[in-house]
Scaffold this motif. Structure first.
Motif: not given
Length: 305
Positions: A48-49, A51-52, A54, A73, A108, A113-115, A258
């Motif tokens: 997992s990174d 992603s998706g 927040r 973001d 990070r 991959g997080v927002s 994630g």
């Protein structure tokens, strides 16, 4: 599909005590779920990174131009429209103090991959008011962030009831609130609340290594001494403090969510518990956490000063 935990509050049904539902007449919907098998670090976050997911850093702001942090973001700040009435307004992704940027950089590095978003509640001198904290935290919770990092607290007991209410709201909305313990042995809030994930420091270099603490009030230990962090001006430095332990756990939470999106807050805490270095199933051993750290980070967090 609207997440079930964001659905409107149910009405009260005649003949059923408040908050109940007549399931014999109104069946509850089936819910997606994540079952917990024998939980290991590989099962929990391997591959997992984030992603998706927040993540919001509630702090002194975040420098959105910093190479160890970007992109940011959304950036917001607390503003006092009147002397005693805080509001929320869009802001530049800047951080004159550097504290929030340091925390964001850790998140990070753990979960690239997080927002990532910022809510500024502190001043340039890394100070703030309880009212600003409440307003910024309320915005982050109501904005449905999956993970909220709060590397700050207040010692003023008059803010305790409102903070309790917000922490509980976050829990039931499935916003994971990760809070650092105070660096001094003083009573402060909200890190001691049962509804948040509280974090203090250990002194080992592995960013994925965490321990469970069976003695309240702190629940977990993560890397917090000599941590390489993003510094103002695009550089790096090393800092120590519980402030920098919390985003390690926030990053882990993002990685886990994630991969296992439907984990509830208490399941997520159970995953953190079961993957803690000092919690080992009888007859089994965890793989060294550093192996996963090498796999999941392009550059180990302790590679540069």
């Amino acid at each position: 599909m609207t997440a079930p935990w964001l659905s409107p509050q149910r009405e009260q049904f005649p003949g059923v005590p408040a908050w109940g539902v007549p399931t014999s007449q109104q069946p509850l919907p089936s819910l997606p779920s994540t079952r917990l098998p024998d939980v290991t670090a590989e099962w929990a976050w391997g591959g997992s990174d984030g992603s998706g997911i927040r993540v919001c850093v509630v702090d002194s702001g975040v420098d959105g131009s910093h190479p160890l942090v970007a992109p940011v973001d959304e950036a917001m700040t607390v503003v006092f429209e009147r002397s005693d009435h805080p509001g929320i307004a869009p802001a530049e992704a800047i951080d004159p103090a550097g504290h929030g940027t340091a925390c964001a950089g850790i998140v990070r590095s753990m979960a690239p991959g997080v927002s990532l978003s910022s809510m500024r509640v502190l001043t340039d001198a890394v100070a703030g008011t309880g009212r600003a904290l409440l307003a910024g935290l309320r915005w982050a919770i109501d904005s449905d962030f999956d993970v909220i990092n709060l590397s700050l607290s207040t010692t003023k007991p008059e803010f305790l009831p409102a903070l309790h209410e917000l922490a509980d709201r976050a829990y039931f909305r499935r916003s994971i609130l990760v809070v650092s313990a105070h660096n001094m042995p003083v009573r402060s809030f909200p890190w001691g609340f049962a509804s948040v994930i509280s974090v203090a420091s250990h002194d080992q270099p592995d960013p994925f290594l965490h321990y469970y603490n069976p003695s309240p009030p702190v629940e977990f230990y993560a890397r917090g001494l000599g941590v390489p962090v993003a510094s103002p001006g695009g550089g790096r430095t090393r800092n120590s403090g519980n402030s920098f332990a919390a985003p390690h756990i926030a990053g882990l939470c993002a990685l886990i969510l994630g991969k296992h999106r439907w984990l509830t807050p208490f399941q997520l805490r159970s995953v953190l518990y079961q993957t803690a270095r000092n919690v080992t199933p009888k007859g089994a051993r965890h793989a060294p956490a550093g192996l996963l750290a090498a796999e999941l980070t392009a550059e180990p967090a302790d590679a540069a000063d």
